[in-house]
Design a protein around this motif. Structure first.
Motif, short mmCIF file in Angstrom:
data_model
loop_
_atom_site.label_atom_id
_atom_site.label_comp_id
_atom_site.label_asym_id
_atom_site.label_seq_id
_atom_site.Cartn_x
_atom_site.Cartn_y
_atom_site.Cartn_z
N HIS A 1 47.07 39.71 49.90
CA HIS A 1 45.81 40.04 49.21
C HIS A 1 46.07 41.00 48.04
O HIS A 1 45.54 40.81 46.93
CB HIS A 1 44.83 40.66 50.19
N LEU A 2 46.91 42.01 48.26
CA LEU A 2 47.24 42.97 47.20
C LEU A 2 47.97 42.28 46.05
O LEU A 2 47.71 42.56 44.88
CB LEU A 2 48.09 44.10 47.76
N LEU A 3 48.87 41.37 46.40
CA LEU A 3 49.62 40.64 45.38
C LEU A 3 48.69 39.82 44.51
O LEU A 3 48.79 39.83 43.27
CB LEU A 3 50.67 39.74 46.05
N TRP B 1 58.41 47.37 43.23
CA TRP B 1 58.67 48.74 42.73
C TRP B 1 57.79 49.76 43.47
O TRP B 1 58.25 50.85 43.80
CB TRP B 1 58.38 48.81 41.24
N MET B 2 56.54 49.42 43.68
CA MET B 2 55.62 50.33 44.37
C MET B 2 56.11 50.63 45.79
O MET B 2 56.11 51.79 46.22
CB MET B 2 54.21 49.73 44.41
N LYS B 3 56.52 49.59 46.51
CA LYS B 3 57.03 49.81 47.86
C LYS B 3 58.26 50.70 47.85
O LYS B 3 58.41 51.60 48.69
CB LYS B 3 57.37 48.46 48.51
N VAL C 1 48.00 49.89 43.98
CA VAL C 1 47.47 48.66 43.40
C VAL C 1 46.11 48.92 42.76
O VAL C 1 45.83 48.43 41.66
CB VAL C 1 47.37 47.56 44.47
N GLU C 2 45.29 49.71 43.41
CA GLU C 2 43.97 50.03 42.86
C GLU C 2 44.10 50.72 41.50
O GLU C 2 43.37 50.41 40.55
CB GLU C 2 43.20 50.92 43.83
#
Length: 333
Positions: free
Chosen positions: A8-10, A33-35, A56-57
């Motif tokens: 969903h985030l992707l 990168w975020m992870k 993500v937001e």
């Protein structure tokens, strides 16, 4: 996190980045990168986000990915902390700074350290790259900026990357160890008529570098919101407010073209002996500005050997000058 939540985030991230397969690939890369930033950030750097959902937001709201991650790699050795509103280091700057390091390497020696002055230093990326790339004990760098946030961040970046900080706001001078390169952050306004004294500069310098503000107001207003709404306009706008008593004299032909800081730097080099007789001047320029900035340097200083260096995208990105000798772009670096 469950696979469905990640999916969903992707999808949400991909929609915000655009359409098509490129957006999906970009989203996958940014999510990776975020992870990594959350679970194994660079040493000494930690993102202020607490979760992948928060990251993500923020990205969906068009915040630059570098601010969200909290860092950006630069050169071959540096990992720089990156925070709003300090200007984000770009690959174009990295490219010419690495080239400059390659040509300075032959004259960098602990027996006679290079004195480097970086104007509008931001994160400190340019002088810190030179400190990292050149031999230990061969560099005494100073970075000046009008922004207190930038000066503090540049000092932090020096410490993160193991470069000794000599002085600066709230900092004691570093030990004078000839086997280490040093960086001194300075808070000062380049446009101040008494800039050299207020900044505590001690010319001459062997190398003067700058990625000054160079974007004309008309182009600034058309910038993507990911730049215009997040990065400090003082680091971007090349035409200072005309009512400022410290604004440099700019010829009519150069008004509103983002060239004011180049005139100021040329005047400082000419009128205050900032540059050593055999010194180097290296200035980043905007797209289409190389010819005019080269002419400002030729007319405004005693430097006659002037060259332009291209960035990785084929644009003339840096004007490099010396009093005499060769300053052509290196083919290997």
């Amino acid at each position: 996190m469950a696979a469905s939540a990640t999916s969903h985030l992707l999808k949400r991230l991909a929609r915000s980045l655009g359409r098509g397969t490129d957006a999906l690939e970009d989203a996958r890369r940014e999510l990776r990168w975020m992870k990594q930033a959350l679970h194994s950030p660079p040493k000494g750097i930690k993102p202020d986000a607490k979760s992948l959902e928060e990251m993500v937001e923020r990205r969906v709201r068009n915040e630059p990915i570098q601010y969200i991650l909290g860092s950006v790699p630069f050169g071959t050795r540096l990992e720089l902390a990156c925070r709003r509103p300090v200007l984000i280091p770009r690959p174009e700057t990295e490219d010419w700074a690495l080239k400059l390091a390659s040509v300075l390497r032959a004259q960098a020696s602990p027996a006679r350290p290079l004195r480097i002055l970086d104007l509008c230093t931001g994160t400190g990326c340019i002088p810190l790259l030179l400190c990292a790339e050149l031999p230990p004990g061969s560099v005494r760098a100073t970075g000046v900026d009008i922004s207190e946030a930038a000066v503090q961040l540049s000092a932090e970046n020096a410490r993160i990357n193991g470069i000794a900080v000599s002085g600066g706001p709230g900092l004691a001078p570093a030990k004078n160890d000839k086997q280490e390169n040093t960086f001194t952050p300075v808070l000062a306004d380049l446009m101040d008529p008494d800039f050299v004294n207020r900044a505590g500069l001690e010319p001459p310098y062997d190398v003067i570098t700058s990625n000054p503000p160079y974007i004309p107001l008309t182009e600034y207003e058309a910038l993507d919101s990911s730049v215009r709404d997040w990065e400090d306009p003082r680091a971007l706008l090349g035409d200072p407010v005309s009512s400022s008593p410290a604004a440099p004299s700019v010829p009519d032909a150069h008004l509103n073209k983002g060239l004011a800081f180049y005139h100021r730097i040329a005047a400082l080099v000419r009128g205050h002996g900032l540059l050593a007789p055999d010194g180097w001047l290296a200035l980043e320029v905007g797209d289409g500005q190389a010819e005019e900035v080269g002419e400002i340097v030729r007319r405004g200083t005693a430097l006659r050997a002037v060259a332009t260096w291209e960035d990785p995208y084929g644009k003339r990105r840096a004007v490099v000058a010396r009093r005499e000798g060769v300053c052509e772009e290196p083919s290997h670096y």
